[in-house]
Every structure is written in structure tokens, then in C-alpha cells.
Design a protein around this motif. Structure first.
Motif, PDB file in Angstrom:
ATOM      1  N   ASP A   1       0.815  -1.212   0.000  1.00 14.01           N
ATOM      2  CA  ASP A   1       0.000   0.000   0.000  1.00 14.01           C
ATOM      3  C   ASP A   1       0.852   1.268   0.000  1.00 14.01           C
ATOM      4  O   ASP A   1       0.428   2.313  -0.510  1.00 14.01           O
ATOM      5  CB  ASP A   1      -0.916   0.009   1.227  1.00 14.01           C
ATOM      6  CG  ASP A   1      -1.982  -1.073   1.188  1.00 14.01           C
ATOM      7  OD1 ASP A   1      -2.281  -1.576   0.078  1.00 14.01           O
ATOM      8  OD2 ASP A   1      -2.492  -1.446   2.268  1.00 14.01           O
ATOM      9  N   ALA A   2       2.076   1.189   0.556  1.00  9.65           N
ATOM     10  CA  ALA A   2       2.868   2.400   0.781  1.00  9.65           C
ATOM     11  C   ALA A   2       3.859   2.716  -0.334  1.00  9.65           C
ATOM     12  O   ALA A   2       4.412   3.817  -0.357  1.00  9.65           O
ATOM     13  CB  ALA A   2       3.629   2.269   2.100  1.00  9.65           C
ATOM     14  N   THR A   3       4.089   1.788  -1.255  1.00 11.74           N
ATOM     15  CA  THR A   3       5.130   1.999  -2.267  1.00 11.74           C
ATOM     16  C   THR A   3       4.515   2.163  -3.654  1.00 11.74           C
ATOM     17  O   THR A   3       3.452   1.599  -3.948  1.00 11.74           O
ATOM     18  CB  THR A   3       6.126   0.819  -2.267  1.00 11.74           C
ATOM     19  OG1 THR A   3       5.411  -0.421  -2.342  1.00 11.74           O
ATOM     20  CG2 THR A   3       6.973   0.828  -0.998  1.00 11.74           C
ATOM     21  N   PRO A   4       5.162   2.931  -4.541  1.00 12.63           N
ATOM     22  CA  PRO A   4       4.600   3.203  -5.876  1.00 12.63           C
ATOM     23  C   PRO A   4       4.438   1.937  -6.714  1.00 12.63           C
ATOM     24  O   PRO A   4       5.385   1.170  -6.871  1.00 12.63           O
ATOM     25  CB  PRO A   4       5.645   4.140  -6.493  1.00 12.63           C
ATOM     26  CG  PRO A   4       6.336   4.771  -5.331  1.00 12.63           C
ATOM     27  CD  PRO A   4       6.396   3.705  -4.290  1.00 12.63           C
ATOM     28  N   HIS A   5       3.244   1.750  -7.252  1.00  9.42           N
ATOM     29  CA  HIS A   5       2.939   0.543  -8.013  1.00  9.42           C
ATOM     30  C   HIS A   5       3.458   0.658  -9.447  1.00  9.42           C
ATOM     31  O   HIS A   5       3.467   1.731 -10.046  1.00  9.42           O
ATOM     32  CB  HIS A   5       1.427   0.294  -8.032  1.00  9.42           C
ATOM     33  CG  HIS A   5       0.871  -0.022  -6.686  1.00  9.42           C
ATOM     34  ND1 HIS A   5      -0.423  -0.440  -6.497  1.00  9.42           N
ATOM     35  CD2 HIS A   5       1.425   0.017  -5.443  1.00  9.42           C
ATOM     36  CE1 HIS A   5      -0.643  -0.646  -5.207  1.00  9.42           C
ATOM     37  NE2 HIS A   5       0.462  -0.375  -4.554  1.00  9.42           N
ATOM     38  N   LEU A   6       3.871  -0.487 -10.006  1.00  7.98           N
ATOM     39  CA  LEU A   6       4.332  -0.553 -11.382  1.00  7.98           C
ATOM     40  C   LEU A   6       3.228  -1.119 -12.268  1.00  7.98           C
ATOM     41  O   LEU A   6       2.410  -1.935 -11.821  1.00  7.98           O
ATOM     42  CB  LEU A   6       5.569  -1.446 -11.490  1.00  7.98           C
ATOM     43  CG  LEU A   6       6.794  -1.009 -10.687  1.00  7.98           C
ATOM     44  CD1 LEU A   6       7.904  -2.040 -10.837  1.00  7.98           C
ATOM     45  CD2 LEU A   6       7.276   0.360 -11.138  1.00  7.98           C
ATOM     46  N   ALA A   7       3.237  -0.728 -13.538  1.00  8.17           N
ATOM     47  CA  ALA A   7       2.309  -1.325 -14.495  1.00  8.17           C
ATOM     48  C   ALA A   7       2.594  -2.809 -14.625  1.00  8.17           C
ATOM     49  O   ALA A   7       3.726  -3.270 -14.435  1.00  8.17           O
ATOM     50  CB  ALA A   7       2.450  -0.639 -15.856  1.00  8.17           C
ATOM     51  N   ALA A   8       1.567  -3.571 -14.971  1.00  8.78           N
ATOM     52  CA  ALA A   8       1.695  -5.026 -15.018  1.00  8.78           C
ATOM     53  C   ALA A   8       2.760  -5.487 -16.005  1.00  8.78           C
ATOM     54  O   ALA A   8       3.369  -6.548 -15.820  1.00  8.78           O
ATOM     55  CB  ALA A   8       0.352  -5.661 -15.367  1.00  8.78           C
TER      56      ALA A   8
ATOM     57  N   THR B   1       0.111 -21.627  -3.729  1.00  4.16           N
ATOM     58  CA  THR B   1      -1.320 -21.439  -3.481  1.00  4.16           C
ATOM     59  C   THR B   1      -1.727 -19.968  -3.612  1.00  4.16           C
ATOM     60  O   THR B   1      -2.903 -19.642  -3.411  1.00  4.16           O
ATOM     61  CB  THR B   1      -1.677 -21.925  -2.067  1.00  4.16           C
ATOM     62  OG1 THR B   1      -0.927 -21.169  -1.102  1.00  4.16           O
ATOM     63  CG2 THR B   1      -1.354 -23.401  -1.908  1.00  4.16           C
ATOM     64  N   LEU B   2      -0.778 -19.103  -3.959  1.00  4.23           N
ATOM     65  CA  LEU B   2      -1.037 -17.673  -4.052  1.00  4.23           C
ATOM     66  C   LEU B   2      -1.072 -17.212  -5.505  1.00  4.23           C
ATOM     67  O   LEU B   2      -0.801 -17.990  -6.419  1.00  4.23           O
ATOM     68  CB  LEU B   2       0.045 -16.891  -3.285  1.00  4.23           C
ATOM     69  CG  LEU B   2       0.262 -17.284  -1.815  1.00  4.23           C
ATOM     70  CD1 LEU B   2       1.411 -16.487  -1.230  1.00  4.23           C
ATOM     71  CD2 LEU B   2      -1.018 -17.076  -1.014  1.00  4.23           C
ATOM     72  N   THR B   3      -1.402 -15.962  -5.687  1.00  2.00           N
ATOM     73  CA  THR B   3      -1.400 -15.336  -7.005  1.00  2.00           C
ATOM     74  C   THR B   3      -0.374 -14.213  -7.018  1.00  2.00           C
ATOM     75  O   THR B   3      -0.259 -13.454  -6.039  1.00  2.00           O
ATOM     76  CB  THR B   3      -2.791 -14.760  -7.343  1.00  2.00           C
ATOM     77  OG1 THR B   3      -3.741 -15.824  -7.346  1.00  2.00           O
ATOM     78  CG2 THR B   3      -2.782 -14.084  -8.709  1.00  2.00           C
ATOM     79  N   TYR B   4       0.372 -14.110  -8.126  1.00  2.00           N
ATOM     80  CA  TYR B   4       1.303 -12.995  -8.287  1.00  2.00           C
ATOM     81  C   TYR B   4       0.482 -11.754  -8.611  1.00  2.00           C
ATOM     82  O   TYR B   4      -0.182 -11.679  -9.638  1.00  2.00           O
ATOM     83  CB  TYR B   4       2.300 -13.307  -9.396  1.00  2.00           C
ATOM     84  CG  TYR B   4       3.230 -12.175  -9.761  1.00  2.00           C
ATOM     85  CD1 TYR B   4       3.714 -11.282  -8.808  1.00  2.00           C
ATOM     86  CD2 TYR B   4       3.647 -12.005 -11.078  1.00  2.00           C
ATOM     87  CE1 TYR B   4       4.564 -10.249  -9.142  1.00  2.00           C
ATOM     88  CE2 TYR B   4       4.515 -10.974 -11.435  1.00  2.00           C
ATOM     89  CZ  TYR B   4       4.968 -10.104 -10.461  1.00  2.00           C
ATOM     90  OH  TYR B   4       5.813  -9.081 -10.807  1.00  2.00           O
ATOM     91  N   LEU B   5       0.541 -10.759  -7.732  1.00  2.00           N
ATOM     92  CA  LEU B   5      -0.359  -9.608  -7.817  1.00  2.00           C
ATOM     93  C   LEU B   5       0.277  -8.351  -8.393  1.00  2.00           C
ATOM     94  O   LEU B   5      -0.437  -7.388  -8.699  1.00  2.00           O
ATOM     95  CB  LEU B   5      -0.921  -9.290  -6.422  1.00  2.00           C
ATOM     96  CG  LEU B   5      -1.734 -10.425  -5.789  1.00  2.00           C
ATOM     97  CD1 LEU B   5      -2.057 -10.100  -4.339  1.00  2.00           C
ATOM     98  CD2 LEU B   5      -3.019 -10.681  -6.582  1.00  2.00           C
ATOM     99  N   GLY B   6       1.594  -8.341  -8.545  1.00  2.00           N
ATOM    100  CA  GLY B   6       2.234  -7.169  -9.120  1.00  2.00           C
ATOM    101  C   GLY B   6       3.429  -6.727  -8.322  1.00  2.00           C
ATOM    102  O   GLY B   6       3.847  -7.369  -7.357  1.00  2.00           O
ATOM    103  N   ALA B   7       3.996  -5.578  -8.716  1.00  2.00           N
ATOM    104  CA  ALA B   7       5.245  -5.098  -8.147  1.00  2.00           C
ATOM    105  C   ALA B   7       5.166  -3.608  -7.836  1.00  2.00           C
ATOM    106  O   ALA B   7       4.360  -2.874  -8.397  1.00  2.00           O
ATOM    107  CB  ALA B   7       6.401  -5.365  -9.099  1.00  2.00           C
TER     108      ALA B   7
END
Length: 301
Positions: free
Chosen positions: A225-232, A288-294
């Protein structure tokens, strides 16, 4: 730089590795903290030896992949050369060190031999001209006879070194965080661990970035939540954070990207801090998880 070293750099251009760039444009162009071990390096070099190479390379400084490649090449065919770094007795008498502080200097002890070889390579000018330094390391000097006799050795070492590390444009903070995380390979997973003998996934991330001078929140969800999200479809750089879970409001795991499709992470109870593969695309399964992004932590966030 000799034409041979330039040819090696050109031959490696398809993989754009750190030491290929070094061979082409000079060692001083690449900062040591940006050199990230490839899967080839971590498959071929033990964690203990990798730490020795990285530490010893700072004695110039020089890029650690060249030192590691010297240690991986088949022993030179010289009578009397000894130990993992193949130093002649006269050279050991001059350059031998007690690298591990056990009161003995042995060319057969890797903790002694690796820093001794680094010191010798530094004296030979490896930071200015790796090709000629390797020729002299193998043959004794850089005169025409040695250039001929040791050209193959220098070419082999540079080619191996070119496969041992990668680098991409990354901030000094991210590069340092990667180095700190890599130094913890083999540390046990401890749920809630923040250092002092163990880490959980987000504890490792927080610790690595704190050592690099950037404060991050404690949990994986808070870090997402606190760090800038990257495009997929963004190309990941060393130091990027990669997140996994059920969805973006239920983050369960985080790792630190290395920039070559791998990450360093503390995955689960019973494991250790280790290298893992990042799924190729966002939305892919990871256990068992999903890769949600970076995300890409920055000093100005």
C-alpha cells in the motif's frame, strides 16, 4: 582494452550482463552494488564462496564476477601452483593473507586464498585493464609471449564472469537493499522475524531497505500500500518488491526482485532466505497464491 576483450563483450551482448559491459567500456563504469548474481552464479558458486568473492572484491574494488571466474577456471598447468586460486608459492609468500583470522595463512583455505588473489589482481591493475591483469595473473607479465600463451585463459575467465552477474539501471538505495538481502541467504525463516537470526518475508524487506537508508512499513500489505505501483507489463529492476496473495487487499507474501526473473525472499516456516523464481505474468499462480504485481520503493515516497 585489447581487441580480444572487446570481442568477448560483443559476444555476450545478447545477454547484456554486467561483466560484458565491463569488458566493453571499463570496470569503473559499473558500480559494484549493482552487480546481481545470475542463476548460473548461484548454481555454480556456494553461498559461502559468493560472500567471500563479494567481500574480497572490495579490496580494489573490482567486480566480484571476475574474481569468482578466476576461482572457477580449471587449474593452470604450472608446476607448484596451489590451492583454489592457483597461486605459485612465491606469490603466496608475497600476497598470502589470514582472511578468516584463524592464525594461519593457507593457500588451500578459501577464506585465505580468495582475498589473497584479489590483492594480487588489484596490484596487477584489474580495475583498469582486466584482460592484461588476467594475462599477468596466469603467466607472470604482459609481454608478447605471455599475451600469446595466456590469451585463452583471459578469454575464458572474462566469458565465465560475463555469465555470473546482471545489472540494470537502479537506484543506489535499491542496489544496496539487494546486497543486504543477498547477504542473508541461508538465514532461517522465523514468523515475525526482523533480524537477529531470522526473518519472515516482510521482515527481510524492511531490514534490507532500512540498511540502505529507506524506512518501509512492517507488513507485506503495508509495504504494498505504501510503495509506488508498477504497471503489469513493467520490466522489473533489482530492488523492486513483488507481491503475492489472494488479491491486492489480502497480500500474504513479498520478495525483492533481482531483475532477471528471480527474487530473494523468506518464503515460509521451515525454509530459509533463498532465491525463487517470479512468475512471468501478473495473475499467474505462485504455489497457493497469485502474483499480484510489483512496486518500486523510492526515497521520496
Amino acid at each position: 582494452m585489447t581487441s580480444l576483450a572487446v570481442k568477448i563483450g560483443a559476444a555476450m551482448a545478447s545477454s547484456i550482463t554486467a561483466t560484458a559491459a565491463i569488458a566493453a567500456v571499463g570496470l569503473q563504469a559499473i558500480a559494484a552494488p549493482t552487480l546481481v548474481p545470475t542463476a548460473v552464479a548461484t548454481d555454480q558458486i556456494s553461498t559461502a564462496d559468493l560472500a567471500l568473492y563479494e567481500a574480497a572484491a572490495q579490496r580494489c574494488p573490482m567486480p566480484w564476477p571476475i574474481l569468482a571466474a578466476v576461482g572457477s577456471v580449471a587449474p593452470a598447468q604450472h608446476r607448484g601452483w596451489q590451492g583454489p586460486m592457483q597461486l605459485a608459492p612465491a606469490l603466496w609468500a608475497r600476497w598470502g593473507v589470514d582472511g578468516d583470522g584463524d592464525g594461519r595463512k593457507s593457500p588451500h583455505d578459501r577464506a585465505d586464498a580468495i582475498p589473497a588473489a584479489a590483492d594480487y589482481l588489484c596490484a596487477l591493475g584489474v580495475a583498469r585493464n582486466p584482460h592484461d591483469a588476467l594475462v599477468a595473473y596466469n603467466c607472470g607479465n604482459t609481454g608478447p609471449p605471455c599475451q600469446t600463451a595466456a590469451a585463452g585463459y583471459a578469454a575464458t575467465v572474462l566469458a565465465i564472469a560475463a555469465g555470473y552477474a546482471t545489472t540494470t539501471a537502479t537506484s543506489p538505495v535499491a542496489a544496496q537493499a539487494v546486497r543486504v538481502a543477498l547477504s542473508q541467504i541461508g538465514t532461517p525463516y522465523i514468523w515475525g522475524g526482523e533480524g537477529a537470526g531470522g526473518f519472515d518475508c516482510s521482515g527481510l524487506v524492511q531490514y534490507a531497505y532500512a540498511k540502505a537508508g529507506l524506512a518501509l512499513p512492517r507488513t507485506a500489505q503495508q509495504q504494498y500500500d505504501a510503495t509506488p505501483h508498477l504497471a503489469a507489463d513493467s520490466e522489473l529492476q533489482p530492488g523492486d518488491l513483488v507481491f503475492f496473495g489472494a488479491d491486492t487487499t489480502a497480500i500474504d507474501h513479498v520478495g525483492i526482485a533481482l531483475g532477471d526473473g528471480r527474487m530473494v525472499d523468506a518464503p515460509h516456516t521451515g525454509s530459509q532466505v533463498r532465491f525463487d523464481t517470479i512468475p512471468a505474468t501478473v495473475g499467474s499462480t505462485y504455489g497457493t497464491l497469485t502474483y499480484l504485481g510489483a512496486t518500486r520503493p523510492t526515497a521520496t515516497q
